[in-house]
Write a protein that holds these residues in place. Structure first.
Motif, PDB file in Angstrom:
ATOM      1  N   THR A 223       2.637 -20.074  25.583  1.00 39.97           N
ATOM      2  CA  THR A 223       2.532 -18.802  26.302  1.00 39.97           C
ATOM      3  C   THR A 223       3.811 -18.535  27.088  1.00 39.97           C
ATOM      4  OG1 THR A 223       0.147 -19.134  26.506  1.00 39.97           O
ATOM      5  CG2 THR A 223       1.133 -17.478  27.932  1.00 39.97           C
TER       6      THR A 223
ATOM      7  N   PRO B 139      -0.281 -23.753  27.274  1.00 44.05           N
ATOM      8  CA  PRO B 139       0.442 -22.893  28.210  1.00 44.05           C
ATOM      9  C   PRO B 139       1.953 -22.845  27.964  1.00 44.05           C
ATOM     10  CG  PRO B 139      -1.027 -24.373  29.397  1.00 44.05           C
ATOM     11  CD  PRO B 139      -1.043 -24.796  27.966  1.00 44.05           C
TER      12      PRO B 139
ATOM     13  N   CYS C  60       6.422 -15.469  26.494  1.00 46.95           N
ATOM     14  CA  CYS C  60       6.767 -14.601  27.627  1.00 46.95           C
ATOM     15  C   CYS C  60       8.283 -14.460  27.741  1.00 46.95           C
ATOM     16  CB  CYS C  60       6.181 -15.179  28.914  1.00 46.95           C
ATOM     17  SG  CYS C  60       6.521 -14.211  30.387  1.00 46.95           S
TER      18      CYS C  60
ATOM     19  N   ASN D 121       1.832  -9.211  30.106  1.00 42.66           N
ATOM     20  CA  ASN D 121       0.679  -9.806  30.761  1.00 42.66           C
ATOM     21  C   ASN D 121       0.304 -11.125  30.077  1.00 42.66           C
ATOM     22  OD1 ASN D 121      -1.550 -10.175  32.349  1.00 42.66           O
ATOM     23  ND2 ASN D 121      -2.838  -8.749  31.201  1.00 42.66           N
ATOM     24  N   PRO D 122       1.009 -12.225  30.393  1.00 38.94           N
ATOM     25  CA  PRO D 122       0.634 -13.511  29.800  1.00 38.94           C
ATOM     26  C   PRO D 122      -0.557 -14.126  30.540  1.00 38.94           C
ATOM     27  CG  PRO D 122       2.561 -13.786  31.182  1.00 38.94           C
ATOM     28  CD  PRO D 122       2.224 -12.317  31.188  1.00 38.94           C
ATOM     29  N   ASP D 123      -1.413 -14.812  29.783  1.00 39.09           N
ATOM     30  CA  ASP D 123      -2.550 -15.520  30.365  1.00 39.09           C
ATOM     31  C   ASP D 123      -2.383 -17.005  30.023  1.00 39.09           C
ATOM     32  OD1 ASP D 123      -4.918 -16.463  31.335  1.00 39.09           O
ATOM     33  OD2 ASP D 123      -6.184 -15.038  30.257  1.00 39.09           O
TER      34      ASP D 123
ATOM     35  N   ASN E 124      -4.201 -19.559  31.047  1.00 37.09           N
ATOM     36  CA  ASN E 124      -5.437 -20.351  31.110  1.00 37.09           C
ATOM     37  C   ASN E 124      -6.419 -19.928  30.028  1.00 37.09           C
ATOM     38  OD1 ASN E 124      -4.576 -21.750  33.443  1.00 37.09           O
ATOM     39  ND2 ASN E 124      -5.168 -19.987  34.692  1.00 37.09           N
ATOM     40  N   MET E 125      -6.000 -19.924  28.785  1.00 36.48           N
ATOM     41  CA  MET E 125      -6.865 -19.487  27.693  1.00 36.48           C
ATOM     42  C   MET E 125      -7.419 -20.686  26.930  1.00 36.48           C
ATOM     43  SD  MET E 125      -7.244 -16.294  27.789  1.00 36.48           S
ATOM     44  CE  MET E 125      -8.167 -16.166  26.287  1.00 36.48           C
TER      45      MET E 125
ATOM     46  N   SER F 272      -0.325  -8.158  25.946  1.00 31.48           N
ATOM     47  CA  SER F 272      -1.256  -9.103  26.563  1.00 31.48           C
ATOM     48  C   SER F 272      -1.464 -10.238  25.571  1.00 31.48           C
ATOM     49  CB  SER F 272      -2.604  -8.437  26.853  1.00 31.48           C
ATOM     50  OG  SER F 272      -2.452  -7.395  27.762  1.00 31.48           O
ATOM     51  N   TYR F 273      -1.361 -11.464  26.043  1.00 29.51           N
ATOM     52  CA  TYR F 273      -1.463 -12.598  25.134  1.00 29.51           C
ATOM     53  C   TYR F 273      -1.776 -13.852  25.927  1.00 29.51           C
ATOM     54  CZ  TYR F 273       3.264 -12.849  26.896  1.00 29.51           C
ATOM     55  OH  TYR F 273       4.345 -12.871  27.733  1.00 29.51           O
ATOM     56  N   GLY F 274      -2.294 -14.812  25.210  1.00 33.49           N
ATOM     57  CA  GLY F 274      -2.569 -16.119  25.784  1.00 33.49           C
ATOM     58  C   GLY F 274      -2.777 -17.109  24.664  1.00 33.49           C
TER      59      GLY F 274
END
Length: 183
Positions: A117, A114, A121, A139-141, A143-144, A108-110
């Motif tokens: 990211t 973007p 990924c 699980n990329p995010d 919108n961090m 999981s990362y962000g």
């Protein structure tokens, strides 16, 4: 003479059992790494759970490993950065020869940007194909507002391939040392 021959047979039988166990039972490895505790890394390797366990821990100041036999601490030793950085590329190439039975990775990362990211990924998906990852929770995010990552996983590795890799690594490290360094 009879006692000596029966003692040799017992040792041969025990050696055969050990070889069968080494071939059939994999080493299980669990690791965790995250950005909140960036300087702390944990890696635990077990074989026949109560029999053998090695724990590698990196803290702010140092990196060390602890060896346990039958859940009793046997040895604790520091790992220096010189020993870790030496022949780094060769060590990475040797790890591909480990032939894992199963790899499970949760990532999981962000990042604030973007595009970073997205690149991470892509690298994780590419690396998972290269390493033969069985299960990947990527699980990329995108919108961090801050940068973070959390990577954990488990793997099962063939014990014989690990022993062979360690022997190759030891042999190559001895071959690369100058002659006056070998005593």
């Amino acid at each position: 003479m009879y006692i000596l021959s029966s003692l040799i047979l017992v040792f041969l039988f025990l050696a055969l059992i050990l070889v069968v166990l080494l071939i059939t039972i994999p080493i299980k490895i669990a690791f965790a790494f995250n950005s909140q505790e960036f300087t702390n890394v944990n890696l635990i390797a077990t074989w026949l759970k109560p029999l053998f366990k090695i724990v590698i821990v990196k803290t702010d100041e140092k990196m060390f490993y602890t060896l346990y036999l039958f859940n009793k601490k046997v040895l604790t030793n520091n790992l220096t950065s010189k020993t870790l950085a030496k022949d780094y590329v060769k060590k990475i190439q040797l790890t591909r020869n480990l032939k894992p039975h199963f790899i499970d990775i949760k990532a999981s990362y962000g990042f604030e940007d973007p595009s970073v990211t997205g690149m991470v990924c892509g690298v994780i998906n590419l690396a998972s194909d290269y390493l033969g990852v069985n299960v990947l929770y990527n699980n990329p995010d995108f919108n961090m507002d801050y940068n973070y990552f959390n990577i954990s996983g488990t793997a099962e590795l063939n014990t014989i391939s690990i022993i062979a890799m360690l022997l190759k690594l030891t042999k190559s490290n001895l071959a690369m040392q100058p002659l006056h360094a070998i005593k």
